[in-house]
Design a protein around this motif. Structure first.
Motif, PDB file in Angstrom:
ATOM      1  N   PHE A  37       0.829  -1.205   0.000  1.00  0.00           N
ATOM      2  CA  PHE A  37       0.000   0.000   0.000  1.00  0.00           C
ATOM      3  C   PHE A  37       0.865   1.257   0.000  1.00  0.00           C
ATOM      4  O   PHE A  37       0.508   2.276  -0.613  1.00  0.00           O
ATOM      5  CB  PHE A  37      -0.917  -0.003   1.231  1.00  0.00           C
ATOM      6  CG  PHE A  37      -1.935  -1.101   1.213  1.00  0.00           C
ATOM      7  CD1 PHE A  37      -3.105  -0.972   0.481  1.00  0.00           C
ATOM      8  CD2 PHE A  37      -1.709  -2.267   1.903  1.00  0.00           C
ATOM      9  CE1 PHE A  37      -4.053  -1.986   0.466  1.00  0.00           C
ATOM     10  CE2 PHE A  37      -2.648  -3.287   1.888  1.00  0.00           C
ATOM     11  CZ  PHE A  37      -3.821  -3.156   1.159  1.00  0.00           C
ATOM     12  N   LEU A  38       2.025   1.186   0.663  1.00  0.00           N
ATOM     13  CA  LEU A  38       2.950   2.322   0.642  1.00  0.00           C
ATOM     14  C   LEU A  38       3.446   2.582  -0.768  1.00  0.00           C
ATOM     15  O   LEU A  38       3.577   3.740  -1.202  1.00  0.00           O
ATOM     16  CB  LEU A  38       4.137   2.054   1.575  1.00  0.00           C
ATOM     17  CG  LEU A  38       3.852   2.044   3.077  1.00  0.00           C
ATOM     18  CD1 LEU A  38       5.136   1.732   3.844  1.00  0.00           C
ATOM     19  CD2 LEU A  38       3.298   3.392   3.518  1.00  0.00           C
ATOM     20  N   LEU A  39       3.740   1.508  -1.486  1.00  0.00           N
ATOM     21  CA  LEU A  39       4.189   1.670  -2.871  1.00  0.00           C
ATOM     22  C   LEU A  39       3.093   2.310  -3.728  1.00  0.00           C
ATOM     23  O   LEU A  39       3.373   3.136  -4.601  1.00  0.00           O
ATOM     24  CB  LEU A  39       4.588   0.304  -3.446  1.00  0.00           C
ATOM     25  CG  LEU A  39       5.922  -0.278  -2.984  1.00  0.00           C
ATOM     26  CD1 LEU A  39       6.116  -1.669  -3.564  1.00  0.00           C
ATOM     27  CD2 LEU A  39       7.076   0.631  -3.413  1.00  0.00           C
ATOM     28  N   TYR A  40       1.856   1.882  -3.465  1.00  0.00           N
ATOM     29  CA  TYR A  40       0.739   2.399  -4.261  1.00  0.00           C
ATOM     30  C   TYR A  40       0.538   3.902  -4.023  1.00  0.00           C
ATOM     31  O   TYR A  40       0.249   4.664  -4.959  1.00  0.00           O
ATOM     32  CB  TYR A  40      -0.538   1.624  -3.911  1.00  0.00           C
ATOM     33  CG  TYR A  40      -1.734   2.026  -4.731  1.00  0.00           C
ATOM     34  CD1 TYR A  40      -1.895   1.546  -6.029  1.00  0.00           C
ATOM     35  CD2 TYR A  40      -2.698   2.889  -4.201  1.00  0.00           C
ATOM     36  CE1 TYR A  40      -2.991   1.919  -6.784  1.00  0.00           C
ATOM     37  CE2 TYR A  40      -3.800   3.270  -4.960  1.00  0.00           C
ATOM     38  CZ  TYR A  40      -3.938   2.783  -6.242  1.00  0.00           C
ATOM     39  OH  TYR A  40      -5.027   3.145  -6.990  1.00  0.00           O
ATOM     40  N   PHE A  41       0.724   4.339  -2.768  1.00  0.00           N
ATOM     41  CA  PHE A  41       0.520   5.760  -2.420  1.00  0.00           C
ATOM     42  C   PHE A  41       1.845   6.513  -2.310  1.00  0.00           C
ATOM     43  O   PHE A  41       1.919   7.536  -1.630  1.00  0.00           O
ATOM     44  CB  PHE A  41      -0.234   5.866  -1.089  1.00  0.00           C
ATOM     45  CG  PHE A  41      -1.649   5.369  -1.152  1.00  0.00           C
ATOM     46  CD1 PHE A  41      -2.635   6.120  -1.782  1.00  0.00           C
ATOM     47  CD2 PHE A  41      -1.983   4.149  -0.592  1.00  0.00           C
ATOM     48  CE1 PHE A  41      -3.944   5.674  -1.834  1.00  0.00           C
ATOM     49  CE2 PHE A  41      -3.294   3.696  -0.645  1.00  0.00           C
ATOM     50  CZ  PHE A  41      -4.272   4.446  -1.275  1.00  0.00           C
ATOM     51  N   ARG A  42       2.861   6.013  -3.003  1.00  0.00           N
ATOM     52  CA  ARG A  42       4.183   6.627  -2.894  1.00  0.00           C
ATOM     53  C   ARG A  42       4.180   8.086  -3.340  1.00  0.00           C
ATOM     54  O   ARG A  42       4.748   8.953  -2.664  1.00  0.00           O
ATOM     55  CB  ARG A  42       5.195   5.830  -3.717  1.00  0.00           C
ATOM     56  CG  ARG A  42       6.617   6.371  -3.626  1.00  0.00           C
ATOM     57  CD  ARG A  42       7.592   5.433  -4.274  1.00  0.00           C
ATOM     58  NE  ARG A  42       8.951   5.918  -4.138  1.00  0.00           N
ATOM     59  CZ  ARG A  42      10.036   5.240  -4.519  1.00  0.00           C
ATOM     60  NH1 ARG A  42       9.895   4.026  -5.054  1.00  0.00           N
ATOM     61  NH2 ARG A  42      11.246   5.759  -4.358  1.00  0.00           N
ATOM     62  N   GLN A  43       3.554   8.363  -4.455  1.00  0.00           N
ATOM     63  CA  GLN A  43       3.529   9.736  -4.950  1.00  0.00           C
ATOM     64  C   GLN A  43       2.727  10.639  -4.026  1.00  0.00           C
ATOM     65  O   GLN A  43       3.062  11.818  -3.829  1.00  0.00           O
ATOM     66  CB  GLN A  43       2.949   9.778  -6.369  1.00  0.00           C
ATOM     67  CG  GLN A  43       3.842   9.118  -7.414  1.00  0.00           C
ATOM     68  CD  GLN A  43       3.273   9.243  -8.810  1.00  0.00           C
ATOM     69  OE1 GLN A  43       2.127   9.665  -8.996  1.00  0.00           O
ATOM     70  NE2 GLN A  43       4.082   8.905  -9.811  1.00  0.00           N
ATOM     71  N   THR A  44       1.672  10.102  -3.437  1.00  0.00           N
ATOM     72  CA  THR A  44       0.858  10.895  -2.512  1.00  0.00           C
ATOM     73  C   THR A  44       1.640  11.249  -1.250  1.00  0.00           C
ATOM     74  O   THR A  44       1.554  12.378  -0.747  1.00  0.00           O
ATOM     75  CB  THR A  44      -0.406  10.112  -2.129  1.00  0.00           C
ATOM     76  OG1 THR A  44      -1.111   9.750  -3.314  1.00  0.00           O
ATOM     77  CG2 THR A  44      -1.306  10.944  -1.224  1.00  0.00           C
ATOM     78  N   LEU A  45       2.418  10.301  -0.771  1.00  0.00           N
ATOM     79  CA  LEU A  45       3.196  10.544   0.447  1.00  0.00           C
ATOM     80  C   LEU A  45       4.354  11.499   0.198  1.00  0.00           C
ATOM     81  O   LEU A  45       4.786  12.209   1.111  1.00  0.00           O
ATOM     82  CB  LEU A  45       3.718   9.208   0.996  1.00  0.00           C
ATOM     83  CG  LEU A  45       2.666   8.255   1.568  1.00  0.00           C
ATOM     84  CD1 LEU A  45       3.283   6.901   1.876  1.00  0.00           C
ATOM     85  CD2 LEU A  45       2.035   8.851   2.814  1.00  0.00           C
ATOM     86  N   GLY A  46       4.877  11.472  -1.023  1.00  0.00           N
ATOM     87  CA  GLY A  46       5.948  12.402  -1.384  1.00  0.00           C
ATOM     88  C   GLY A  46       7.192  12.218  -0.536  1.00  0.00           C
ATOM     89  O   GLY A  46       7.719  11.101  -0.400  1.00  0.00           O
ATOM     90  N   GLU A  47       7.667  13.298   0.082  1.00  0.00           N
ATOM     91  CA  GLU A  47       8.913  13.251   0.848  1.00  0.00           C
ATOM     92  C   GLU A  47       8.763  12.463   2.160  1.00  0.00           C
ATOM     93  O   GLU A  47       9.757  12.137   2.805  1.00  0.00           O
ATOM     94  CB  GLU A  47       9.370  14.668   1.176  1.00  0.00           C
ATOM     95  CG  GLU A  47       8.384  15.462   2.016  1.00  0.00           C
ATOM     96  CD  GLU A  47       8.853  16.860   2.295  1.00  0.00           C
ATOM     97  OE1 GLU A  47       8.207  17.545   3.101  1.00  0.00           O
ATOM     98  OE2 GLU A  47       9.864  17.281   1.689  1.00  0.00           O
ATOM     99  N   PHE A  48       7.544  12.132   2.529  1.00  0.00           N
ATOM    100  CA  PHE A  48       7.322  11.360   3.761  1.00  0.00           C
ATOM    101  C   PHE A  48       7.412   9.850   3.518  1.00  0.00           C
ATOM    102  O   PHE A  48       7.358   9.074   4.468  1.00  0.00           O
ATOM    103  CB  PHE A  48       5.942  11.694   4.351  1.00  0.00           C
ATOM    104  CG  PHE A  48       5.802  13.112   4.789  1.00  0.00           C
ATOM    105  CD1 PHE A  48       6.402  13.557   5.962  1.00  0.00           C
ATOM    106  CD2 PHE A  48       5.095  14.019   4.028  1.00  0.00           C
ATOM    107  CE1 PHE A  48       6.272  14.866   6.376  1.00  0.00           C
ATOM    108  CE2 PHE A  48       4.965  15.334   4.428  1.00  0.00           C
ATOM    109  CZ  PHE A  48       5.556  15.772   5.596  1.00  0.00           C
ATOM    110  N   TYR A  49       7.550   9.450   2.239  1.00  0.00           N
ATOM    111  CA  TYR A  49       7.524   8.021   1.902  1.00  0.00           C
ATOM    112  C   TYR A  49       8.656   7.266   2.591  1.00  0.00           C
ATOM    113  O   TYR A  49       8.426   6.273   3.313  1.00  0.00           O
ATOM    114  CB  TYR A  49       7.597   7.816   0.387  1.00  0.00           C
ATOM    115  CG  TYR A  49       7.786   6.378  -0.012  1.00  0.00           C
ATOM    116  CD1 TYR A  49       6.723   5.478   0.015  1.00  0.00           C
ATOM    117  CD2 TYR A  49       9.056   5.919  -0.400  1.00  0.00           C
ATOM    118  CE1 TYR A  49       6.904   4.156  -0.341  1.00  0.00           C
ATOM    119  CE2 TYR A  49       9.233   4.593  -0.759  1.00  0.00           C
ATOM    120  CZ  TYR A  49       8.166   3.713  -0.737  1.00  0.00           C
ATOM    121  OH  TYR A  49       8.344   2.411  -1.077  1.00  0.00           O
TER     122      TYR A  49
END
Length: 244
Positions: free
Chosen positions: A81-93
């Motif tokens: 799920f982190l990979l899927y929302f990687r762009q959304t998380l941005g620098e917090f990924y």
């Protein structure tokens, strides 16, 4: 890649040989090889365990152990799920991902510690006076490995004594039992015998024993016998377990 290779020799008339704190004994009539050595004392958290058991109780410890183990493996399921929302998380990924896996490691260590505490409680409870954390190891355990044509079996015997009532107890458990093949029908080309000196007479007459000596080391024991005299030899080779 081999880590170590050593030989144990049984010249004519010699059935026992001690090497590197291990004793190797051979029954020539049955070809049974017995290897005995000292093991290590249990490394339980003896100082912390009583306080934790008294404060939490075994039931809560068991529940916490299961929960922490579940949390330890949760990053594996969360990571997709982190990979899927990687762009959304941005620098917090990356900070979030690193924190997640460090947390998983921490919970895994906690669950291992609670498992040791639970095991220590069960093992150290005296059978006679029924007191908790009473049994103490009075000497190093005896590790015995028995190799036959059919099986390779390893047992561990531990020696305990109650510090309150002096009751003594033995705890024996089987560590390893693996299937093994029969005699070799077509031995490989022999080596030169160290007993009689004849060439090509020392043959590998049984299939080798192969087992995990530790979590990262595999040991292979090979059995050789001279066709001309009664000289017998075993070789032991340790190899690193591949992680590929």
């Amino acid at each position: 890649m081999g880590k170590d290779l050593k030989y144990v020799e049984f010249p004519v008339g010699i059935d026992k040989n001690c090497l590197d704190n291990c004793c190797y004994e051979l029954d020539r009539s049955t070809d049974i090889l017995t290897i005995t050595s000292e093991g290590n004392f249990y490394n339980f958290p003896t100082e912390r365990a009583p306080d934790i058991v008294n404060s939490l109780g075994l039931k809560r410890i068991n529940v916490v152990k299961k929960v922490t183990l579940l949390l330890a493996f949760s990053p594996i399921f969360i990571f997709p799920f982190l990979l899927y929302f990687r762009q959304t998380l941005g620098e917090f990924y990356w900070p979030f991902t690193i924190t997640l896996f460090l947390g998983g490691i921490m919970f895994f260590l906690i669950s291992l510690d609670l498992f040791d505490i639970e095991s220590y409680y069960k093992i150290s409870k005296c059978k006679k006076c029924n007191r908790d954390f009473a049994y103490e190891e009075i000497k190093k355990p005896l590790v015995k490995k028995i190799s036959t044509y059919d099986d390779y079996e390893e047992t561990e015997t531990r020696y305990f004594k109650c510090k309150y009532c002096n009751d003594e107890d033995l705890k024996i458990k089987s560590l390893l039992k693996s299937s093994k093949s029969r005699k070799r029908r077509s031995p490989k080309k022999g080596k030169t015998c160290k007993g009689c000196g004849r060439r090509f007479t020392l043959i590998e007459y049984r299939y080798p024993d192969t087992y995990l000596e530790s979590f990262d080391t595999r040991r292979t024991i090979r059995h050789y016998k001279c066709k001309n005299c009664e000289y017998i030899e075993i070789s032991m080779k340790d190899e690193a377990v591949s992680t590929d």
